[in-house]
Write an enzyme that holds these catalytic residues in place. Structure first.
Site, PDB file in Angstrom:
ATOM      1  N   PHE A 130       1.728  -5.342  -4.967  1.00  0.00           N
ATOM      2  CA  PHE A 130       2.566  -4.928  -3.837  1.00  0.00           C
ATOM      3  C   PHE A 130       4.029  -5.188  -4.174  1.00  0.00           C
ATOM      4  CE2 PHE A 130       4.456  -5.265   0.422  1.00  0.00           C
ATOM      5  CZ  PHE A 130       4.056  -4.032   0.910  1.00  0.00           C
ATOM      6  N   ASP A 199      -2.090 -13.657  -3.744  1.00  0.00           N
ATOM      7  CA  ASP A 199      -1.677 -13.057  -2.473  1.00  0.00           C
ATOM      8  C   ASP A 199      -2.947 -12.571  -1.775  1.00  0.00           C
ATOM      9  OD1 ASP A 199      -0.808 -11.412  -0.398  1.00  0.00           O
ATOM     10  OD2 ASP A 199       0.870 -10.572  -1.529  1.00  0.00           O
ATOM     11  N   TYR A 224      -0.738 -10.516  10.176  1.00  0.00           N
ATOM     12  CA  TYR A 224      -0.715  -9.346  11.061  1.00  0.00           C
ATOM     13  C   TYR A 224      -1.675  -8.240  10.654  1.00  0.00           C
ATOM     14  CZ  TYR A 224       2.741  -7.810   7.557  1.00  0.00           C
ATOM     15  OH  TYR A 224       3.391  -7.501   6.389  1.00  0.00           O
ATOM     16  N   LYS A 225      -2.407  -8.416   9.567  1.00  0.00           N
ATOM     17  CA  LYS A 225      -3.380  -7.396   9.164  1.00  0.00           C
ATOM     18  C   LYS A 225      -4.739  -7.744   9.762  1.00  0.00           C
ATOM     19  CE  LYS A 225      -1.011  -5.846   4.953  1.00  0.00           C
ATOM     20  NZ  LYS A 225       0.203  -6.674   4.953  1.00  0.00           N
ATOM     21  N   ARG A 378      -5.092   6.213   2.860  1.00  0.00           N
ATOM     22  CA  ARG A 378      -5.670   4.868   2.897  1.00  0.00           C
ATOM     23  C   ARG A 378      -6.315   4.611   4.250  1.00  0.00           C
ATOM     24  NH1 ARG A 378      -2.348  -0.769   2.199  1.00  0.00           N
ATOM     25  NH2 ARG A 378      -1.571  -0.097   4.220  1.00  0.00           N
TER      26      ARG A 378
END
Length: 419
Positions: A130, A199, A224-225, A378
């Site tokens: 990322f 991560d 927050y995911k 996605r």
């Protein structure tokens, strides 16, 4: 063998986790397949945050740091997160953002590695990691005169030479959903004298993680995911106990002090993971995150992460099979690994033309996924609230979008700031 809508309804009826969906607010007519980017609203969150605003802040005022337990929230939430990632009580704190926490642990890992072996001047990471992870690593390398080396996944083992200090990887790749074998990769790194930083942004709450079992060195992740903490929710940070007290982290703010309310001019770091805090914590955001964590932990009596993983694999298997069966001939290629051991909780498709517009056309129909440049469609599958019938309908919408050419309409080809 063809899977029918009736088959999917039967799977939902037999789903032991089905009742967990009631913990969340889900808009009518929406199939939400983007929990890997932003989780949904826990049903308890609005009232709980309102209570924190009106009662704890409005009436308790500054007394609430003690009376409402505000001061201990980073550790309390950290212990809840720890149950999802294989950490013991007192090893995780919820704080700051993923990027800031990465800066802290990568700095500490570099200091530890180079104290033992000053010739180690390289950070190794995946080329497709990322971007924020790569940007943070690049900035640290410029600051310290080090080198960031980017490799393809198959080149990681060969890259672990005597010059490498830290291997920095995302457990589940954000673009492809491909998942590393954390224990095997960590073992290979340690055999080469290299520390690991993981991560967990696309892992925590999505796949089983065992940080202590894997003997990892450091880890960070976001709230927050899959943890459903709300937009911009606080992230979290973990350091293996063998490392936690070895070095200061670079953002040595007052909340990471051993005795912050003694207000001494000199810095003494708190013991253990609490030294990875920095400044005053965002209490309202923490409050919302705790609601998301409690919703996650409601799955524990039903089998916890292992049960969620079983359903996640069933959902993604179904999606892959239906897309290949019903959308054949439309140029959609599977990017995500088919092998269960190598797959996170998302499915990514690529298409050389119109990937962004196809996602926008689906969103207009109420099927919410997202696009990742240059050509990725996605779809995230959160087993807490996604059902098998929804998967069937999502693929039906995709089929209709492709067959009708609906995605070619001008409004679906206008790029938004957030994709």
């Amino acid at each position: 063998m063809t899977t029918t809508l009736q088959d999917c309804r039967a799977l939902d009826a037999q789903d032991p986790l089905r009742a967990l969906r009631e913990q969340f607010v889900l808009p009518e007519g929406v199939i939400y397949l983007d929990g890997n980017s932003l989780g949904v609203l826990p049903r308890t969150a609005a009232a709980r945050v309102a209570q924190a605003v009106t009662a704890e802040w409005g009436e308790g005022l500054i007394r609430s740091w003690n009376s409402a337990g505000w001061y201990s929230m980073p550790q309390r939430l950290g212990d809840k997160i720890g149950q999802l990632v294989g950490a013991q009580a007192g090893e995780v704190v919820a704080t700051d953002s993923t990027s800031i926490n990465l800066f802290k642990v990568l700095s500490a890992a570099l200091s530890i590695a180079r104290a033992d072996a000053p010739q180690r001047r390289v950070i190794v990471s995946e080329r497709s990691n990322f971007p924020t992870d790569l940007y943070i690593a690049e900035a640290l390398c410029k600051e310290r005169g080090l080198t960031l080396q980017l490799v393809e996944p198959e080149g990681i083992a060969a890259a672990l030479t005597q010059d490498v200090a830290v291997l920095m990887l995302t457990h589940v790749n954000y673009r492809t959903g491909a998942m590393h074998d954390m224990a095997a990769v960590t073992q290979a790194a340690h055999a080469a004298g290299v520390l690991t930083v993981w991560d967990l942004a696309h892992s925590a709450g999505a796949v089983p993680v065992d940080l202590n079992g894997a003997q990892a060195d450091f880890a960070i992740g976001c709230g927050y995911k899959y943890l459903n903490g709300g937009p911009g929710a606080p992230a979290f940070v973990w350091a293996h106990p063998r490392h936690a007290d070895r070095f200061w982290q670079p953002l040595a703010g007052w909340w990471s002090h051993a005795a912050p309310f003694e207000f001494t001019p000199g810095y003494t770091p708190a013991p253990g993971i609490s030294r990875y805090l920095c400044g005053t914590q965002p209490i309202l955001s923490m409050t919302a995150l705790e609601c998301g964590l409690d919703a996650m932990l409601a799955a524990q009596p039903l089998g916890g992460m292992q049960a969620l993983r079983k359903k996640s694999l069933a959902l993604t298997d179904l999606f892959i099979a239906l897309v290949e069966e019903r959308c054949a001939g439309h140029g959609l290629a599977l990017v995500t690994p088919r092998e269960h051991a190598q797959r996170g909780s998302q499915v990514c498709l690529s298409r050389s033309e119109g990937a962004y517009a196809i996602v926008q056309a689906l969103i207009a129909r109420g099927v919410i996924g997202d696009f990742r440049a240059p050509d990725i469609l996605r779809f995230g599958f959160t087993p807490l609230y996604v059902g098998f019938e929804e998967v069937w309908h999502a693929v039906e919408h995709l089929k209709q979008v492709m067959e009708s050419g609906e995605w070619q309409r001008p409004e679906f080809n206008q790029k938004h700031a957030v994709t």
